[in-house]
Write a protein that holds these residues in place. Structure first.
Motif, PDB file in Angstrom:
ATOM      1  N   GLU A  19       0.820  -1.217   0.000  1.00 58.68           N
ATOM      2  CA  GLU A  19       0.000   0.000   0.000  1.00 58.68           C
ATOM      3  C   GLU A  19       0.853   1.267   0.000  1.00 58.68           C
ATOM      4  O   GLU A  19       0.338   2.368   0.141  1.00 58.68           O
ATOM      5  CB  GLU A  19      -0.921   0.015   1.225  1.00 58.68           C
ATOM      6  N   GLY A  20       2.155   1.112  -0.094  1.00 57.23           N
ATOM      7  CA  GLY A  20       3.059   2.252  -0.058  1.00 57.23           C
ATOM      8  C   GLY A  20       3.780   2.319   1.269  1.00 57.23           C
ATOM      9  O   GLY A  20       3.684   1.404   2.095  1.00 57.23           O
ATOM     10  N   GLY A  21       4.499   3.384   1.472  1.00 58.77           N
ATOM     11  CA  GLY A  21       5.233   3.535   2.710  1.00 58.77           C
ATOM     12  C   GLY A  21       5.703   4.962   2.918  1.00 58.77           C
ATOM     13  O   GLY A  21       5.470   5.841   2.083  1.00 58.77           O
ATOM     14  N   TYR A  22       6.334   5.152   4.061  1.00 58.47           N
ATOM     15  CA  TYR A  22       6.829   6.468   4.444  1.00 58.47           C
ATOM     16  C   TYR A  22       8.288   6.369   4.845  1.00 58.47           C
ATOM     17  O   TYR A  22       8.715   5.374   5.431  1.00 58.47           O
ATOM     18  CB  TYR A  22       6.023   7.025   5.626  1.00 58.47           C
ATOM     19  N   VAL A  23       9.033   7.416   4.540  1.00 56.75           N
ATOM     20  CA  VAL A  23      10.406   7.566   4.993  1.00 56.75           C
ATOM     21  C   VAL A  23      10.395   8.786   5.902  1.00 56.75           C
ATOM     22  O   VAL A  23      10.006   9.872   5.481  1.00 56.75           O
ATOM     23  CB  VAL A  23      11.368   7.783   3.807  1.00 56.75           C
ATOM     24  N   VAL A  24      10.798   8.597   7.149  1.00 59.10           N
ATOM     25  CA  VAL A  24      10.769   9.674   8.136  1.00 59.10           C
ATOM     26  C   VAL A  24      12.200   9.940   8.575  1.00 59.10           C
ATOM     27  O   VAL A  24      12.931   9.016   8.952  1.00 59.10           O
ATOM     28  CB  VAL A  24       9.891   9.281   9.348  1.00 59.10           C
ATOM     29  N   TYR A  25      12.602  11.213   8.536  1.00 60.59           N
ATOM     30  CA  TYR A  25      13.956  11.597   8.927  1.00 60.59           C
ATOM     31  C   TYR A  25      13.905  12.449  10.185  1.00 60.59           C
ATOM     32  O   TYR A  25      13.182  13.440  10.239  1.00 60.59           O
ATOM     33  CB  TYR A  25      14.646  12.381   7.808  1.00 60.59           C
ATOM     34  N   ASP A  26      14.676  12.039  11.190  1.00 68.21           N
ATOM     35  CA  ASP A  26      14.803  12.799  12.429  1.00 68.21           C
ATOM     36  C   ASP A  26      16.195  13.416  12.466  1.00 68.21           C
ATOM     37  O   ASP A  26      17.193  12.696  12.551  1.00 68.21           O
ATOM     38  CB  ASP A  26      14.597  11.885  13.642  1.00 68.21           C
ATOM     39  N   SER A  27      16.253  14.736  12.392  1.00 66.84           N
ATOM     40  CA  SER A  27      17.544  15.421  12.319  1.00 66.84           C
ATOM     41  C   SER A  27      18.321  15.355  13.630  1.00 66.84           C
ATOM     42  O   SER A  27      19.546  15.351  13.622  1.00 66.84           O
ATOM     43  CB  SER A  27      17.350  16.881  11.909  1.00 66.84           C
ATOM     44  N   GLN A  28      17.611  15.298  14.745  1.00 60.04           N
ATOM     45  CA  GLN A  28      18.291  15.281  16.040  1.00 60.04           C
ATOM     46  C   GLN A  28      19.133  14.016  16.200  1.00 60.04           C
ATOM     47  O   GLN A  28      20.265  14.070  16.669  1.00 60.04           O
ATOM     48  CB  GLN A  28      17.276  15.383  17.169  1.00 60.04           C
ATOM     49  N   SER A  29      18.591  12.880  15.794  1.00 61.66           N
ATOM     50  CA  SER A  29      19.348  11.631  15.896  1.00 61.66           C
ATOM     51  C   SER A  29      20.003  11.246  14.574  1.00 61.66           C
ATOM     52  O   SER A  29      20.685  10.226  14.503  1.00 61.66           O
ATOM     53  CB  SER A  29      18.427  10.497  16.347  1.00 61.66           C
ATOM     54  N   ASP A  30      19.792  12.047  13.528  1.00 61.29           N
ATOM     55  CA  ASP A  30      20.314  11.785  12.192  1.00 61.29           C
ATOM     56  C   ASP A  30      19.947  10.373  11.728  1.00 61.29           C
ATOM     57  O   ASP A  30      20.787   9.617  11.262  1.00 61.29           O
ATOM     58  CB  ASP A  30      21.833  11.991  12.146  1.00 61.29           C
ATOM     59  N   SER A  31      18.665  10.021  11.887  1.00 59.78           N
ATOM     60  CA  SER A  31      18.233   8.676  11.531  1.00 59.78           C
ATOM     61  C   SER A  31      17.080   8.707  10.540  1.00 59.78           C
ATOM     62  O   SER A  31      16.247   9.611  10.552  1.00 59.78           O
ATOM     63  CB  SER A  31      17.822   7.900  12.780  1.00 59.78           C
ATOM     64  N   VAL A  32      17.053   7.690   9.690  1.00 62.50           N
ATOM     65  CA  VAL A  32      16.003   7.507   8.712  1.00 62.50           C
ATOM     66  C   VAL A  32      15.208   6.276   9.117  1.00 62.50           C
ATOM     67  O   VAL A  32      15.772   5.218   9.360  1.00 62.50           O
ATOM     68  CB  VAL A  32      16.594   7.302   7.297  1.00 62.50           C
ATOM     69  N   ILE A  33      13.893   6.430   9.200  1.00 67.48           N
ATOM     70  CA  ILE A  33      13.008   5.327   9.560  1.00 67.48           C
ATOM     71  C   ILE A  33      12.091   5.071   8.373  1.00 67.48           C
ATOM     72  O   ILE A  33      11.507   6.009   7.816  1.00 67.48           O
ATOM     73  CB  ILE A  33      12.169   5.663  10.809  1.00 67.48           C
ATOM     74  N   ILE A  34      11.953   3.811   7.997  1.00 71.33           N
ATOM     75  CA  ILE A  34      11.074   3.429   6.913  1.00 71.33           C
ATOM     76  C   ILE A  34       9.913   2.659   7.518  1.00 71.33           C
ATOM     77  O   ILE A  34      10.123   1.721   8.286  1.00 71.33           O
ATOM     78  CB  ILE A  34      11.806   2.544   5.891  1.00 71.33           C
ATOM     79  N   CYS A  35       8.689   3.064   7.206  1.00 68.05           N
ATOM     80  CA  CYS A  35       7.539   2.366   7.786  1.00 68.05           C
ATOM     81  C   CYS A  35       6.414   2.232   6.769  1.00 68.05           C
ATOM     82  O   CYS A  35       6.309   3.030   5.836  1.00 68.05           O
ATOM     83  CB  CYS A  35       7.056   3.056   9.050  1.00 68.05           C
TER      84      CYS A  35
END
Length: 165
Positions: A62-78
Motif C-alpha cells: 500500500e506504499g510507505g513512508y520515509v521519516v527523517y529525524d535530524s536530532q538523531s540523524d536517523s532515517v526510519i522506513i515504515c
C-alpha cells in the motif's frame, strides 16, 4: 589589417567567456561540505525510497513512508499502518486531533493531503529514485525533519511526495 581584426576578435571572445563563466546569476556559492552533505542525504533517501518501491517482502503493498529525524540523524522506513499509528501517538502526546481514517470506503487511503505535502515526482528503478532523492535533498537540509510518502502505481512506478515536519 586582418591580423588586428583576428587578434581583437579572439580577445573579445576571451573576455566575454571570462565574464560569463564568472557570473553567479544571483546564486550563492555552495561549499564542498554542503555538496557532500546533500549527496550523502540523497543517497540515504534513495536507499529508503528503493526499499519501499522494490517491496521485496510485500510489506509496502500500500506504499510507505520515509521519516527523517535530524536530532538523531536517523532515517526510519515504515508502512502505512505503522505511520498511522505514529501519527495517532504523536497527536495524543500533543493533545491534538487528527484524521485517523486509513480507509475510505473499501479503498486504502493513498496520497496524503494538506499539511504541506509537495509532489516530488515519480520514479521507477534505482537511477530515477536517486535523481528524485537528489531533488528532495536539495530542497531539505540535514538539520530539518522531513517525511516522504511513496505510493506504488499500477504501471510499476511510484509516486513520491515530501514535506518538512
Amino acid at each position: 589589417m586582418k591580423k588586428i581584426f583576428f587578434f581583437t576578435s579572439i580577445l573579445l571572445c576571451g573576455l566575454c567567456a571570462g565574464f560569463l563563466s564568472c557570473s553567479s546569476n544571483g546564486e550563492e556559492n555552495v561549499s564542498d561540505a554542503e555538496i557532500a552533505q546533500n549527496k550523502e542525504l540523497a543517497e540515504r533517501i534513495s536507499i529508503a525510497v528503493q526499499e519501499v518501491t522494490e517491496n521485496e517482502n510485500g510489506k509496502y503493498d500500500e506504499g510507505g513512508y520515509v521519516v527523517y529525524d535530524s536530532q538523531s540523524d536517523s532515517v526510519i522506513i515504515c508502512d502505512v499502518l505503522i505511520y498511522g499509528i505514529g501519527e495517532i501517538a504523536e497527536s495524543w502526546e500533543n493533545g491534538t486531533t487528527i484524521d485517523t481514517t486509513l480507509y475510505e470506503g473499501s479503498n486504502m487511503k493513498k496520497v496524503p493531503s494538506g499539511k504541506g505535502w509537495i509532489y516530488a515526482g515519480t520514479c521507477k528503478g534505482n537511477v530515477s529514485s536517486f535523481k528524485l532523492a537528489s531533488k528532495i535533498a536539495q530542497r531539505i537540509s540535514q538539520d530539518q525533519d522531513f517525511e516522504i510518502h511513496v505510493e506504488p502505481q499500477s504501471d510499476g512506478s511510484s509516486k513520491v511526495l515530501f514535506r518538512n515536519v
